[in-house]
Motif scaffolding. Sequence first.
Motif, PDB file in Angstrom:
ATOM      1  N   PHE A 284      28.946  22.622 -14.573  1.00 64.09           N
ATOM      2  CA  PHE A 284      29.535  22.057 -15.786  1.00 64.09           C
ATOM      3  C   PHE A 284      31.031  21.806 -15.586  1.00 64.09           C
ATOM      4  O   PHE A 284      31.570  20.765 -15.986  1.00 64.09           O
ATOM      5  CB  PHE A 284      29.304  23.017 -16.953  1.00 64.09           C
ATOM      6  CG  PHE A 284      30.108  22.687 -18.182  1.00 64.09           C
ATOM      7  CD1 PHE A 284      29.762  21.609 -18.970  1.00 64.09           C
ATOM      8  CD2 PHE A 284      31.221  23.439 -18.537  1.00 64.09           C
ATOM      9  CE1 PHE A 284      30.506  21.286 -20.109  1.00 64.09           C
ATOM     10  CE2 PHE A 284      31.961  23.137 -19.664  1.00 64.09           C
ATOM     11  CZ  PHE A 284      31.602  22.051 -20.449  1.00 64.09           C
TER      12      PHE A 284
ATOM     13  N   TRP B  80      22.281  28.024 -21.356  1.00 59.03           N
ATOM     14  CA  TRP B  80      22.609  26.818 -20.584  1.00 59.03           C
ATOM     15  C   TRP B  80      21.370  26.265 -19.892  1.00 59.03           C
ATOM     16  O   TRP B  80      21.177  25.057 -19.812  1.00 59.03           O
ATOM     17  CB  TRP B  80      23.694  27.140 -19.547  1.00 59.03           C
ATOM     18  CG  TRP B  80      24.082  25.962 -18.706  1.00 59.03           C
ATOM     19  CD1 TRP B  80      24.954  24.958 -19.037  1.00 59.03           C
ATOM     20  CD2 TRP B  80      23.616  25.660 -17.389  1.00 59.03           C
ATOM     21  NE1 TRP B  80      25.064  24.046 -18.018  1.00 59.03           N
ATOM     22  CE2 TRP B  80      24.248  24.457 -16.983  1.00 59.03           C
ATOM     23  CE3 TRP B  80      22.734  26.281 -16.502  1.00 59.03           C
ATOM     24  CZ2 TRP B  80      24.031  23.867 -15.733  1.00 59.03           C
ATOM     25  CZ3 TRP B  80      22.517  25.699 -15.261  1.00 59.03           C
ATOM     26  CH2 TRP B  80      23.152  24.513 -14.893  1.00 59.03           C
TER      27      TRP B  80
ATOM     28  N   LYS C 157      18.900  25.011 -23.014  1.00 57.07           N
ATOM     29  CA  LYS C 157      19.447  24.000 -23.936  1.00 57.07           C
ATOM     30  C   LYS C 157      20.749  23.427 -23.366  1.00 57.07           C
ATOM     31  O   LYS C 157      21.802  23.464 -23.982  1.00 57.07           O
ATOM     32  CB  LYS C 157      19.722  24.627 -25.309  1.00 57.07           C
ATOM     33  CG  LYS C 157      18.493  25.178 -26.013  1.00 57.07           C
ATOM     34  CD  LYS C 157      17.601  24.054 -26.531  1.00 57.07           C
ATOM     35  CE  LYS C 157      16.431  24.631 -27.327  1.00 57.07           C
ATOM     36  NZ  LYS C 157      15.544  23.562 -27.846  1.00 57.07           N
ATOM     37  N   ARG C 158      20.638  22.880 -22.162  1.00 57.02           N
ATOM     38  CA  ARG C 158      21.841  22.488 -21.425  1.00 57.02           C
ATOM     39  C   ARG C 158      22.688  21.462 -22.168  1.00 57.02           C
ATOM     40  O   ARG C 158      23.904  21.587 -22.258  1.00 57.02           O
ATOM     41  CB  ARG C 158      21.464  21.951 -20.044  1.00 57.02           C
ATOM     42  CG  ARG C 158      22.656  21.681 -19.155  1.00 57.02           C
ATOM     43  CD  ARG C 158      22.231  21.327 -17.747  1.00 57.02           C
ATOM     44  NE  ARG C 158      21.345  22.341 -17.189  1.00 57.02           N
ATOM     45  CZ  ARG C 158      20.852  22.302 -15.954  1.00 57.02           C
ATOM     46  NH1 ARG C 158      21.165  21.283 -15.162  1.00 57.02           N
ATOM     47  NH2 ARG C 158      20.056  23.263 -15.517  1.00 57.02           N
ATOM     48  N   GLU C 159      22.064  20.448 -22.708  1.00 58.89           N
ATOM     49  CA  GLU C 159      22.826  19.394 -23.374  1.00 58.89           C
ATOM     50  C   GLU C 159      23.573  19.926 -24.593  1.00 58.89           C
ATOM     51  O   GLU C 159      24.759  19.630 -24.795  1.00 58.89           O
ATOM     52  CB  GLU C 159      21.901  18.245 -23.788  1.00 58.89           C
ATOM     53  CG  GLU C 159      22.647  17.064 -24.389  1.00 58.89           C
ATOM     54  CD  GLU C 159      21.735  15.891 -24.701  1.00 58.89           C
ATOM     55  OE1 GLU C 159      22.233  14.900 -25.284  1.00 58.89           O
ATOM     56  OE2 GLU C 159      20.534  15.946 -24.375  1.00 58.89           O
ATOM     57  N   VAL C 160      22.879  20.727 -25.399  1.00 54.43           N
ATOM     58  CA  VAL C 160      23.511  21.310 -26.582  1.00 54.43           C
ATOM     59  C   VAL C 160      24.646  22.240 -26.163  1.00 54.43           C
ATOM     60  O   VAL C 160      25.737  22.225 -26.741  1.00 54.43           O
ATOM     61  CB  VAL C 160      22.472  22.084 -27.425  1.00 54.43           C
ATOM     62  CG1 VAL C 160      23.146  22.789 -28.595  1.00 54.43           C
ATOM     63  CG2 VAL C 160      21.391  21.137 -27.926  1.00 54.43           C
TER      64      VAL C 160
ATOM     65  N   GLU D 146      26.471  22.283 -23.343  1.00 55.88           N
ATOM     66  CA  GLU D 146      27.630  21.591 -22.778  1.00 55.88           C
ATOM     67  C   GLU D 146      28.368  20.775 -23.837  1.00 55.88           C
ATOM     68  O   GLU D 146      29.602  20.714 -23.830  1.00 55.88           O
ATOM     69  CB  GLU D 146      27.185  20.716 -21.605  1.00 55.88           C
ATOM     70  CG  GLU D 146      26.659  21.549 -20.436  1.00 55.88           C
ATOM     71  CD  GLU D 146      26.466  20.734 -19.166  1.00 55.88           C
ATOM     72  OE1 GLU D 146      26.635  19.489 -19.221  1.00 55.88           O
ATOM     73  OE2 GLU D 146      26.152  21.332 -18.117  1.00 55.88           O
ATOM     74  N   ASN D 147      27.635  20.168 -24.748  1.00 58.23           N
ATOM     75  CA  ASN D 147      28.294  19.423 -25.831  1.00 58.23           C
ATOM     76  C   ASN D 147      29.112  20.354 -26.716  1.00 58.23           C
ATOM     77  O   ASN D 147      30.205  19.999 -27.173  1.00 58.23           O
ATOM     78  CB  ASN D 147      27.256  18.673 -26.668  1.00 58.23           C
ATOM     79  CG  ASN D 147      26.694  17.462 -25.943  1.00 58.23           C
ATOM     80  OD1 ASN D 147      27.284  16.967 -24.984  1.00 58.23           O
ATOM     81  ND2 ASN D 147      25.548  16.982 -26.410  1.00 58.23           N
TER      82      ASN D 147
END
Length: 290
Positions: free
Chosen positions: A48, A266, A269-272, A274-275
């Motif tokens: 990330f 991570w 729910k990687r997208e959530v 990192e966002n």
Amino acid sequence: MASTITQIKPSTTLYVERCAATTSVPDIVIMFGWTNGQLKHLSKIASFWRKKGNYHILYYTASHFPYVYFPYKAETLCEGFIPYLHEWKVFDDNNESTASETTSVVNTRRRPKVIAHVFSNGGGGGFAGMIQMLKANNLPFCFSAIILDSLPGAPNVFRFYRLFTATQTNPIKKLLTALISTSIMLLTTPWVTLYLAIIRQKSLVPYIVHALLYEKATNCPRLLLYSKKDALVPYTFVRKTAKMSADMGYVTDEMEFENTEHVKHWVDKREVYENTVNKFLEQNGITLQS
């Protein structure tokens, strides 16, 4: 040019990954790994930061005895970070710009931002140990932001075995590991607690909370990521710490997941994830340096 991870000193669990970019003065992120965590797993999450292209990364992976039982031991270990923090001018107040020898790279000599990315109580012990180490060495320092993943919280002793069985697939090995780790916890915890009381040292969770709420080095925004499904660290404890942090006037953001496992937010729910971190950084003025 791809960056590589190298061990800071032989027989230690500290590592460094230098930023591959040469067009800016990099900021720094320190990854404090969870109990029983491995460098290869921590490095995956560090992707990330790596893809942002402007961070040096330091890794703390002291995930075993004695660091998770005697947290003050982390203070001495974290001294291995000092030469790198000096090299990257973390303690330097000189803001003058100077040209490099090749004149193709400009070193602004600004003080880099330093972010702590902390995982579970095991990483929290390293995080608190680093702060105490900086105090002991009279090094003026304050993090720019703190990201707390699955901490702090008093773990359920009878579920502690999950730290060691999470990656196991053989049911017999899982059962044996669960029995052995639970037995060791039940036998050693009273003695460790007594020893820390005799030498007047805090146990792990109070050690982390004190560093987070009562130290000048942590007078910065913090983001707590946790899950209701976490079987090891109760989300109610994390919420309580977040409320204490907000009540004391710190900028305190929270992200509550519903169904992710301990330190696997991570992964699941990687997208959530990192966002949420990106939004937190942007709102607090921590953005990519050009």
